[in-house]
Design an enzyme around this catalytic site. Structure first.
Site, PDB file in Angstrom:
ATOM      1  N   PRO A   1     -12.225  -6.555 -10.192  1.00 39.51           N
ATOM      2  CA  PRO A   1     -13.015  -7.440 -11.059  1.00 39.51           C
ATOM      3  C   PRO A   1     -12.873  -8.911 -10.693  1.00 39.51           C
ATOM      4  O   PRO A   1     -13.762  -9.713 -10.982  1.00 39.51           O
ATOM      5  CB  PRO A   1     -12.467  -7.165 -12.455  1.00 39.51           C
ATOM      6  CG  PRO A   1     -11.084  -6.664 -12.237  1.00 39.51           C
ATOM      7  CD  PRO A   1     -11.147  -5.880 -10.945  1.00 39.51           C
ATOM      8  N   LEU A   2     -11.742  -9.258 -10.061  1.00 38.26           N
ATOM      9  CA  LEU A   2     -11.545 -10.667  -9.704  1.00 38.26           C
ATOM     10  C   LEU A   2     -11.984 -10.929  -8.263  1.00 38.26           C
ATOM     11  O   LEU A   2     -11.867 -12.037  -7.762  1.00 38.26           O
ATOM     12  CB  LEU A   2     -10.074 -11.061  -9.901  1.00 38.26           C
ATOM     13  CG  LEU A   2      -9.549 -10.798 -11.313  1.00 38.26           C
ATOM     14  CD1 LEU A   2      -8.074 -11.124 -11.418  1.00 38.26           C
ATOM     15  CD2 LEU A   2     -10.356 -11.600 -12.329  1.00 38.26           C
TER      16      LEU A   2
ATOM     17  N   LYS B   1      -5.663  -6.170 -11.336  1.00 36.71           N
ATOM     18  CA  LYS B   1      -4.309  -5.870 -10.865  1.00 36.71           C
ATOM     19  C   LYS B   1      -3.578  -7.187 -10.658  1.00 36.71           C
ATOM     20  O   LYS B   1      -4.146  -8.146 -10.126  1.00 36.71           O
ATOM     21  CB  LYS B   1      -4.400  -5.085  -9.551  1.00 36.71           C
ATOM     22  CG  LYS B   1      -3.095  -4.899  -8.829  1.00 36.71           C
ATOM     23  CD  LYS B   1      -3.052  -5.700  -7.544  1.00 36.71           C
ATOM     24  CE  LYS B   1      -1.646  -5.791  -6.999  1.00 36.71           C
ATOM     25  NZ  LYS B   1      -1.522  -6.816  -5.953  1.00 36.71           N
TER      26      LYS B   1
ATOM     27  N   TRP C   1       0.831  -1.209   0.000  1.00 32.38           N
ATOM     28  CA  TRP C   1       0.000   0.000   0.000  1.00 32.38           C
ATOM     29  C   TRP C   1       0.868   1.263   0.000  1.00 32.38           C
ATOM     30  O   TRP C   1       1.751   1.401   0.833  1.00 32.38           O
ATOM     31  CB  TRP C   1      -0.930  -0.032   1.223  1.00 32.38           C
ATOM     32  CG  TRP C   1      -1.815   1.170   1.381  1.00 32.38           C
ATOM     33  CD1 TRP C   1      -1.816   2.038   2.429  1.00 32.38           C
ATOM     34  CD2 TRP C   1      -2.832   1.635   0.475  1.00 32.38           C
ATOM     35  NE1 TRP C   1      -2.770   3.012   2.225  1.00 32.38           N
ATOM     36  CE2 TRP C   1      -3.410   2.796   1.034  1.00 32.38           C
ATOM     37  CE3 TRP C   1      -3.301   1.169  -0.768  1.00 32.38           C
ATOM     38  CZ2 TRP C   1      -4.433   3.510   0.410  1.00 32.38           C
ATOM     39  CZ3 TRP C   1      -4.322   1.900  -1.402  1.00 32.38           C
ATOM     40  CH2 TRP C   1      -4.876   3.042  -0.806  1.00 32.38           C
TER      41      TRP C   1
ATOM     42  N   HIS D   1     -12.893  10.169  -6.725  1.00 27.96           N
ATOM     43  CA  HIS D   1     -12.695   8.785  -6.271  1.00 27.96           C
ATOM     44  C   HIS D   1     -13.908   8.225  -5.509  1.00 27.96           C
ATOM     45  O   HIS D   1     -14.247   7.055  -5.641  1.00 27.96           O
ATOM     46  CB  HIS D   1     -11.438   8.740  -5.385  1.00 27.96           C
ATOM     47  CG  HIS D   1     -10.782   7.409  -5.306  1.00 27.96           C
ATOM     48  ND1 HIS D   1      -9.435   7.253  -5.149  1.00 27.96           N
ATOM     49  CD2 HIS D   1     -11.281   6.158  -5.356  1.00 27.96           C
ATOM     50  CE1 HIS D   1      -9.138   5.964  -5.113  1.00 27.96           C
ATOM     51  NE2 HIS D   1     -10.243   5.286  -5.234  1.00 27.96           N
TER      52      HIS D   1
ATOM     53  N   LYS E   1      -7.196   9.841  -9.762  1.00 27.12           N
ATOM     54  CA  LYS E   1      -8.434  10.192  -9.051  1.00 27.12           C
ATOM     55  C   LYS E   1      -8.162  11.146  -7.896  1.00 27.12           C
ATOM     56  O   LYS E   1      -7.088  11.068  -7.277  1.00 27.12           O
ATOM     57  CB  LYS E   1      -9.090   8.924  -8.466  1.00 27.12           C
ATOM     58  CG  LYS E   1      -9.084   7.729  -9.394  1.00 27.12           C
ATOM     59  CD  LYS E   1      -9.834   6.536  -8.809  1.00 27.12           C
ATOM     60  CE  LYS E   1      -9.599   5.293  -9.648  1.00 27.12           C
ATOM     61  NZ  LYS E   1      -8.360   4.576  -9.387  1.00 27.12           N
TER      62      LYS E   1
END
Ligand code: A2P
Length: 292
Positions: free
Chosen positions: A189-190, A239, A24, A110, A77
Site C-alpha cells: 500500500p505504501l 509492513k 526474505w 496467491h 496463501k
C-alpha cells in the site's frame, strides 16, 4: 476498525504485512518478535504466505503475544507450485502445521495458475466446508481469472488481494470485484518494501501531493495513503519492522480526508505497478518453491 466480508466474517483493518521481515524467508525468533510487537501495538490482522517462509514465526508470535486467538485474523496463501485439488489440500496441511493453529481465518490462492483455477478453488471450498478456514479468497487475480473461477464456483471469493497504492489503483479489476461482492485488500500500500529495490523517491510516500496533504492534517505521508485506503473501503496491509512506523500505520482515526483530497490522490494513478504483472509472474513463480 473492521470490514464485513461477503460471508459475514469480519476482517480487521489495517492488517500487518509480514513478507520479508528481517529478510526474505527469514523464520526465526527475531521475526517472531517483530510480529509479536505488531500484535501488542494493536494489529489484529496478520498477513503471511507459504512462500514468505515465515509461517512458524507468525505462529510463534501469536503465542508470545498472548492475545486470544479469536481476536486475531490470520491470513496465509498457497503458492503457484501448490495449486491443483490435492496439492491445495496438502499445502494447507503444511501451512497449518507450520502456523500451529487450529484454523486459518482467510486462505488465498496467491496468484492465478490459469489451467488449475477451478480445481484449486474446489479444494478451497472443501477447506471452508470442513471449517479449517473461515473465509477463502484470491490474490493477484485478473478479471479473466475471476470469471473462470466464478463459472464453477459455489462460493464467491471473500477478497482479491492486489497491489494497490496511489500510483496504481487498478480501477477495472476493482469495479469487477465490487460487482461480485469481492472485497479489495491492498498489498504494497505504501509502494512496496525496501527489498524491491525501488528507490524511495519513486514511491507514493514521497509524492509532493501526499506530503502536502499530510502536512495539512499534521500526519505522516504513510498515514494519508492508509487513510485513503480506509475511506475507499480497501483493507491495506502495510509492513514495517520499526515500532514507531508500525504504530503510525495503525493510528488512522484522528483525521478525515475530504472528497477533494480523495479525488486528488486518486488522480496520482499512473497505470503501472511496482510488482511483477500476473502474466510474467505466473511463469516466474513456478521456479520458486515453498520452503518447509
Ligand atoms: P520499514 O520496514 O523499514 O519500516 P509496503 O507495506 O507498502 O510494501 O511498504 C513497506 C515499506 O515501507 C518498507 O520498506 C517499510 O520500511 C516502509 N514503511 C512502512 N511504514 C512506513 C511509514 N509509516 N513511513 C515510511 N515508510 C514506511
Amino acid at each position: 476498525m473492521e470490514v464485513l466480508l461477503n460471508n459475514g466474517v469480519t476482517m480487521p483493518t489495517p492488517g500487518f504485512g509480514t513478507g520479508a521481515i528481517r529478510g526474505w524467508q527469514a523464520d526465526n525468533q527475531a521475526v517472531a518478535e517483530v510480529i509479536t510487537e505488531a500484535i501488542q501495538l494493536g494489529y489484529r490482522h496478520l498477513d503471511t504466505a507459504s512462500i514468505y517462509g515465515n509461517e512458524r514465526s507468525v505462529g510463534r508470535a501469536i503465542k508470545l503475544a498472548e492475545v486470544p486467538r479469536d481476536q486475531l485474523f490470520v491470513v496465509t496463501k498457497a503458492w503457484n507450485t501448490e495449486h491443483g485439488y490435492d496439492r491445495i489440500l496438502h499445502a494447507f496441511d503444511n501451512s497449518q502445521r507450520r502456523l500451529d493453529l487450529e484454523y486459518v481465518d482467510l486462505y488465498l490462492l496467491h496468484w492465478p495458475v490459469p489451467t488449475l483455477i477451478q480445481e484449486s478453488w474446489r479444494a478451497m471450498e472443501r477447506l471452508l466446508t470442513e471449517q479449517r478456514v473461515r473465509a477463502i479468497g484470491v490474490s493477484n487475480y485478473r478479471i479473466g481469472d475471476l470469471r473462470c473461477l466464478l463459472e464453477r464456483a459455489e462460493v464467491v471469493p471473500a477478497c482479491n488481494q492486489i497491489e494497490l497504492h496511489p500510483y496504481f489503483t487498478q480501477p477495472d479489476i476493482r469495479a469487477f470485484c465490487a460487482g461480485q461482492g469481492v472485497h479489495i485488500v491492498s498489498y504494497s500500500p505504501l509502494g512496496t518494501g525496501s527489498w524491491s529495490g525501488v528507490p524511495n523517491e519513486l514511491k507514493p510516500v514521497t509524492d509532493p501531493l501526499v506530503i502536502q496533504v499530510a502536512k495539512r492534517h499534521k500526519v505522516a505521508p504513510a498515514q494519508v495513503i492508509l487513510r485513503w485506503n480506509l475511506q475507499h473501503g480497501w483493507v491495506p496491509i502495510p509492513k514495517s519492522e520499526h515500532p514507531e512506523r508500525m504504530a503510525q500505520n495503525l493510528d488512522l482515526d484522528g483525521f478525515t480526508l475530504s472528497d477533494t483530497e480523495l479525488s486528488m490522490l486518486d488522480e496520482l494513478e499512473t497505470g503501472t505497478g511496482f510488482n511483477m504483472d500476473p502474466e510474467r509472474a505466473i511463469e516466474a513463480n513456478m521456479t520458486m518453491s515453498v520452503p518447509d
